[in-house]
Design an enzyme around this catalytic site. Structure first.
Site, PDB file in Angstrom:
ATOM      1  N   GLU A  41       0.847  -1.195   0.000  1.00 55.30           N
ATOM      2  CA  GLU A  41       0.000   0.000   0.000  1.00 55.30           C
ATOM      3  C   GLU A  41       0.885   1.248   0.000  1.00 55.30           C
ATOM      4  O   GLU A  41       1.954   1.272   0.610  1.00 55.30           O
ATOM      5  CB  GLU A  41      -0.866  -0.017   1.257  1.00 55.30           C
ATOM      6  CG  GLU A  41      -1.766   1.196   1.441  1.00 55.30           C
ATOM      7  CD  GLU A  41      -2.460   1.198   2.798  1.00 55.30           C
ATOM      8  OE1 GLU A  41      -3.503   1.858   2.916  1.00 55.30           O
ATOM      9  OE2 GLU A  41      -1.949   0.559   3.740  1.00 55.30           O
ATOM     10  N   LYS A 111      -9.968   3.065  -1.382  1.00 53.59           N
ATOM     11  CA  LYS A 111     -10.062   2.441  -0.064  1.00 53.59           C
ATOM     12  C   LYS A 111     -11.290   2.934   0.701  1.00 53.59           C
ATOM     13  O   LYS A 111     -11.495   4.135   0.875  1.00 53.59           O
ATOM     14  CB  LYS A 111      -8.791   2.756   0.729  1.00 53.59           C
ATOM     15  CG  LYS A 111      -8.677   2.050   2.069  1.00 53.59           C
ATOM     16  CD  LYS A 111      -7.354   2.411   2.729  1.00 53.59           C
ATOM     17  CE  LYS A 111      -7.169   1.713   4.053  1.00 53.59           C
ATOM     18  NZ  LYS A 111      -5.908   2.139   4.726  1.00 53.59           N
ATOM     19  N   CYS A 148      -5.414  -2.964   3.267  1.00 53.39           N
ATOM     20  CA  CYS A 148      -4.935  -2.805   4.643  1.00 53.39           C
ATOM     21  C   CYS A 148      -6.044  -2.848   5.704  1.00 53.39           C
ATOM     22  O   CYS A 148      -6.529  -3.915   6.044  1.00 53.39           O
ATOM     23  CB  CYS A 148      -4.113  -1.520   4.730  1.00 53.39           C
ATOM     24  SG  CYS A 148      -2.982  -1.490   6.162  1.00 53.39           S
TER      25      CYS A 148
END
Length: 273
Positions: A41, A111, A148
């Site tokens: 990431e 995200k 994540c």
């Protein structure tokens, strides 16, 4: 079989150095015959002494960082996935997971779950996405995208599995802290086992983050694991193992809950409006 490669490295504050690292890992993965390469990431730039660097260094998708990677991917069989920061409105950025192959941008995912936890506030510089990630076809398998902190929200993994995902891919920069390595392994194993999917997770390493990239199979077996330093890890994804897991442990078929849906601003889900 699908061969996956996980390129673990410490992200530098200079974007060109990170581009060079990504290009080198792409070349190595290609030589090893990888169908899929997963990078961490935030690979464009990072500096633990300057948390605002991700915002200041953001580039659009047609900027020089992604352009170099797209050019290098031409003619290659590997699909490459990673997260970069791209400009958004109101002086913020999106944390964007991209999938590229053969010079083309296959998919992108903003995200959803921003890391506002453990004294970190990602939302200070990053705007959240508002769409469920797409699935990406790689070597005959359907890949679900996560990033994540998404790992801590089982609804997203379940939604992707019910949409048809057989493999869950997760670029990450998992921050160090008490028991954080244990959180990482437990959650990756849980997401694999409860959805009978492979989980393929590449973590950034270095001074701030744990590394520990992993591949977990659909019955919760860790089949590949990196340590805390730079590494190129490989593993094989076996479609027969997915079929076996879903036959002996049919949790997706047995589940009595509806498919998870993304909350919309102002929507009262309990009251159906």
């Amino acid at each position: 079989m699908m061969k996956v490669a996980l390129g673990q490295f410490a992200v530098d504050r200079e974007w060109q150095r990170n581009a060079d690292t990504c290009l080198d890992l792409m070349a190595q993965a290609g030589r090893q015959g990888a169908d899929l390469l997963v990078l961490p990431e935030g690979v464009l730039a990072r500096d633990i002494t300057d948390p605002d660097l991700v915002r200041k260094s953001a580039q659009p998708l047609d900027g020089p960082f992604v352009t170099q990677l797209l050019q290098a991917s031409r003619g290659a069989q590997s699909t490459v996935m990673m997260c970069v920061h791209v400009p958004a409105a109101n002086d913020k950025v999106f944390n964007l997971l991209i999938a590229i192959r053969d010079g083309k941008l296959l998919a992108q995912y903003r995200k959803l779950h921003l890391y506002d936890a453990f004294s970190v506030q990602e939302s200070g510089s990053v705007a959240p996405g508002d769409e469920v990630p797409p699935l990406v076809d790689v070597a005959g398998l359907k890949i679900g995208l996560m990033t994540c902190y998404d790992l801590r929200f089982p609804e997203l993994a379940r939604r992707l599995a019910l949409d048809g995902a057989e493999v869950l891919v997760l670029p990450a920069a998992w921050v160090k802290g008490p028991r954080k390595e244990a959180h990482w392994e437990v959650l990756l194993t849980a997401r694999a086992l409860e959805n009978t999917c492979y989980t393929v997770a590449t973590g950034e390493c270095g001074e701030r983050n744990i590394g520990h990239s992993m591949v977990v199979d659909p019955l919760g077996v860790v089949i590949a694991r990196a340590a805390e330093g730079p590494a190129l890890l490989t593993a094989e994804i076996d479609p027969a193992r997915i079929r076996h897991a879903r036959r002996v442990l049919p949790v997706l078929a047995n589940c009595r809950f509806a498919k998870p849906e993304l909350k919309r601003p102002g929507l009262d889900l309990d009251r159906g409006r």
